[in-house]
Motif scaffolding. Structure first.
Motif, PDB file in Angstrom:
ATOM      1  N   TYR A  22     135.438 -26.961 -35.512  1.00  0.00           N
ATOM      2  CA  TYR A  22     134.795 -27.346 -36.767  1.00  0.00           C
ATOM      3  C   TYR A  22     133.277 -27.326 -36.643  1.00  0.00           C
ATOM      4  N   PHE A  23     132.756 -27.825 -35.531  1.00  0.00           N
ATOM      5  CA  PHE A  23     131.300 -27.802 -35.330  1.00  0.00           C
ATOM      6  C   PHE A  23     130.790 -26.363 -35.318  1.00  0.00           C
ATOM      7  N   GLN A  24     131.534 -25.460 -34.684  1.00  0.00           N
ATOM      8  CA  GLN A  24     131.113 -24.061 -34.671  1.00  0.00           C
ATOM      9  C   GLN A  24     131.202 -23.453 -36.066  1.00  0.00           C
ATOM     10  N   GLU A  25     132.177 -23.877 -36.845  1.00  0.00           N
ATOM     11  CA  GLU A  25     132.287 -23.387 -38.216  1.00  0.00           C
ATOM     12  C   GLU A  25     131.110 -23.866 -39.062  1.00  0.00           C
ATOM     13  N   VAL A  26     130.702 -25.114 -38.854  1.00  0.00           N
ATOM     14  CA  VAL A  26     129.526 -25.635 -39.560  1.00  0.00           C
ATOM     15  C   VAL A  26     128.303 -24.783 -39.249  1.00  0.00           C
ATOM     16  N   MET A  27     128.128 -24.428 -37.972  1.00  0.00           N
ATOM     17  CA  MET A  27     126.966 -23.636 -37.584  1.00  0.00           C
ATOM     18  C   MET A  27     127.046 -22.224 -38.151  1.00  0.00           C
ATOM     19  N   ALA A  28     128.230 -21.636 -38.126  1.00  0.00           N
ATOM     20  CA  ALA A  28     128.392 -20.286 -38.680  1.00  0.00           C
ATOM     21  C   ALA A  28     128.080 -20.280 -40.171  1.00  0.00           C
ATOM     22  N   GLY A  29     128.513 -21.321 -40.883  1.00  0.00           N
ATOM     23  CA  GLY A  29     128.218 -21.424 -42.298  1.00  0.00           C
ATOM     24  C   GLY A  29     126.732 -21.542 -42.571  1.00  0.00           C
ATOM     25  N   LEU A  30     126.042 -22.284 -41.733  1.00  0.00           N
ATOM     26  CA  LEU A  30     124.595 -22.430 -41.881  1.00  0.00           C
ATOM     27  C   LEU A  30     123.887 -21.109 -41.617  1.00  0.00           C
TER      28      LEU A  30
ATOM     29  N   ILE B  29     115.369 -26.826 -37.103  1.00  0.00           N
ATOM     30  CA  ILE B  29     115.926 -26.879 -35.747  1.00  0.00           C
ATOM     31  C   ILE B  29     116.911 -25.728 -35.546  1.00  0.00           C
ATOM     32  N   ASP B  30     116.934 -25.177 -34.324  1.00  0.00           N
ATOM     33  CA  ASP B  30     117.755 -24.011 -33.999  1.00  0.00           C
ATOM     34  C   ASP B  30     118.939 -24.303 -33.078  1.00  0.00           C
ATOM     35  N   MET B  31     118.834 -25.344 -32.234  1.00  0.00           N
ATOM     36  CA  MET B  31     119.847 -25.581 -31.208  1.00  0.00           C
ATOM     37  C   MET B  31     120.171 -27.063 -31.129  1.00  0.00           C
TER      38      MET B  31
ATOM     39  N   ARG C 131     115.872 -21.670 -40.112  1.00  0.00           N
ATOM     40  CA  ARG C 131     115.661 -20.415 -39.397  1.00  0.00           C
ATOM     41  C   ARG C 131     116.989 -19.838 -38.911  1.00  0.00           C
ATOM     42  N   ARG C 132     117.095 -18.536 -39.002  1.00  0.00           N
ATOM     43  CA  ARG C 132     118.230 -17.791 -38.433  1.00  0.00           C
ATOM     44  C   ARG C 132     117.658 -16.906 -37.345  1.00  0.00           C
TER      45      ARG C 132
ATOM     46  N   THR D  32     123.930 -13.447 -25.359  1.00  0.00           N
ATOM     47  CA  THR D  32     123.132 -13.726 -26.539  1.00  0.00           C
ATOM     48  C   THR D  32     123.695 -14.920 -27.293  1.00  0.00           C
ATOM     49  N   ILE D  33     122.804 -15.737 -27.855  1.00  0.00           N
ATOM     50  CA  ILE D  33     123.192 -16.893 -28.650  1.00  0.00           C
ATOM     51  C   ILE D  33     122.644 -16.716 -30.056  1.00  0.00           C
ATOM     52  N   GLU D  34     123.546 -16.737 -31.045  1.00  0.00           N
ATOM     53  CA  GLU D  34     123.130 -16.688 -32.439  1.00  0.00           C
ATOM     54  C   GLU D  34     122.749 -18.106 -32.876  1.00  0.00           C
ATOM     55  N   THR D  35     121.577 -18.248 -33.498  1.00  0.00           N
ATOM     56  CA  THR D  35     121.120 -19.572 -33.899  1.00  0.00           C
ATOM     57  C   THR D  35     120.968 -19.650 -35.416  1.00  0.00           C
ATOM     58  N   PRO D  36     121.179 -20.863 -35.977  1.00  0.00           N
ATOM     59  CA  PRO D  36     121.395 -22.158 -35.344  1.00  0.00           C
ATOM     60  C   PRO D  36     122.697 -22.184 -34.536  1.00  0.00           C
ATOM     61  N   ALA D  37     122.640 -22.901 -33.408  1.00  0.00           N
ATOM     62  CA  ALA D  37     123.762 -22.930 -32.471  1.00  0.00           C
ATOM     63  C   ALA D  37     124.049 -24.360 -32.028  1.00  0.00           C
TER      64      ALA D  37
END
Length: 374
Positions: free
Chosen positions: A338-346, A261-263, A15-16, A25-30
């Motif tokens: 890096y973790f934030q980059e993983v989430m942005a890629g997803l 999962i979103d968060m 899910r996005r 605001t939080i963009e998910t997955p986060a």
């Protein structure tokens, strides 16, 4: 309860979405960096924001002991106290209390425990946890629950889950509704499918702004965690955010997103950063190893964070060998980035309908291992 959630797109079970609170605001997955005691260790708030993080996690148990919820409230709430203007989620304290197995006593009313700081006796109940999180000015409050340990007999898991469901109702009754703030319920039931479904039914009957999956990442292993998610997330409300508590490594995040999962939150990127372990596109790197002592290359050539942009592996190795604090700061920054980059890629992959290919490429690159020594 008025935290808003918009489901923007789906790709399979993934899910996005977008979560809206009074503080942003939080963009998910986060992924939420952990700021247990009102600070993300080794990072300034602006540095955390620069990694791409939009929401932080604080902890009821630790903050009620030091400096105290009343003091934080008097000083303007957790956002002002720690100089973080974005959203904050607070863990209810249930997990920390579980870890104090020799220092706590559980009853229907709540938990009495001895402080790990000074040995004084305290009590946490659903009502007091809601009050403390209100005083902290948390945007997302978590229900007070008992985090079921693992391994556990099914009978004990059932009793624990049902106690948490009764506490969930009391948490909801004690929560103060206000604009831009919300309350999440926590699904329990260990690795037992029928117990997880019973928990979801009880929580949805009460009604929450979001639903967390608790009681995982407590020693069951990735295979058991994923199989539990396989039969848990499909039964969770589609129109509310889903939060997997305390997870995890990058491959855990990818697998859990694939399962809806979103968060997420986890101490690993900061804790590992302080011990010399870096997460990179090609797996983990121990910067203390002698192979890095004369290596002029960046930690991760594809990363744009200050650690990788401005410093060599040789310098990072030197910092850790000499005990310099800058090493801890730089590796923590890199890991969080890096973790934030993983989430942005997803997020991008879900929007583009190419999550399967993206996840496969991620796993292929991780399996390569670190770059060859010079």
């Amino acid at each position: 309860m008025t935290v808003g959630y918009e489901l923007i797109s789906k790709d399979g079970a993934a899910r996005r979405g977008r979560l809206t609170t009074a503080h942003g605001t939080i963009e998910t997955p986060a992924f939420m960096p952990v700021g247990t005691a009102a600070t993300v260790k080794c990072m300034l708030p602006d540095s955390v924001k620069a990694t791409g993080a939009e929401i932080l996690l604080g902890n009821t148990y630790h903050l009620m002991l030091r400096p105290g919820a009343e003091r934080v409230e008097k000083l303007g709430g957790l956002h002002r106290f720690m100089n973080w203007s974005g959203p904050i989620l607070t863990d209810s304290g249930g997990f920390q209390v579980m870890s104090l197995s020799k220092l706590r006593k559980i009853s229907e009313q709540g938990v009495t425990f001895q402080s790990h700081v000074d040995g004084k006796s305290h009590e946490l109940t659903p009502e007091s946890s809601m009050k403390i999180q209100h005083q902290l000015d948390s945007n997302i409050t978590m229900c007070f629950d008992e985090c079921t340990p693992f391994p556990v007999e099914k009978k004990d898991a059932a009793e624990s889950m049902r106690l948490s469901m009764r506490w969930a109702q009391r948490s909801r009754d004690a929560f103060v509704d206000r604009d831009g703030y919300g309350l999440f319920g926590i699904v329990q039931g260990s690795v037992f499918e029928d117990l997880r479904h019973e928990s979801i039914e009880a929580l949805t009957k009460i009604g929450f702004d979001g639903y967390a999956v608790g009681g995982l990442a407590v020693g069951e292993g990735q295979e058991a965690m994923f199989s539990t998610l396989d039969f848990t997330t499909p039964s969770m409300p589609e129109d509310k955010p889903r939060y997997l508590m305390g997870v995890g490594k990058p491959d855990d995040l990818v697998g859990a997103v694939e399962r809806g999962i979103d968060m997420f939150d986890c101490v690993l990127p900061t804790r590992c950063g302080r011990t010399g372990q870096a997460f990179t596109r090609r797996g983990t790197v121990n910067i203390r190893n002698a192979r890095h002592a004369e290596d002029p290359r960046p930690l991760d050539p594809g990363c744009a964070c200050p650690c990788c942009r401005d410093y060599s592996r040789a310098y990072l190795h030197h910092l850790f060998k000499t005990g310099e604090v800058l090493g801890l700061m730089l590796l923590t920054w890199h890991n969080l980035a890096y973790f934030q980059e993983v989430m942005a890629g997803l997020r991008s992959a879900i929007e583009g309908g190419r999550l399967k290919e993206h996840a496969a490429a991620f796993r292929t690159e991780q399996a390569l291992g670190d770059i060859e020594p010079l």
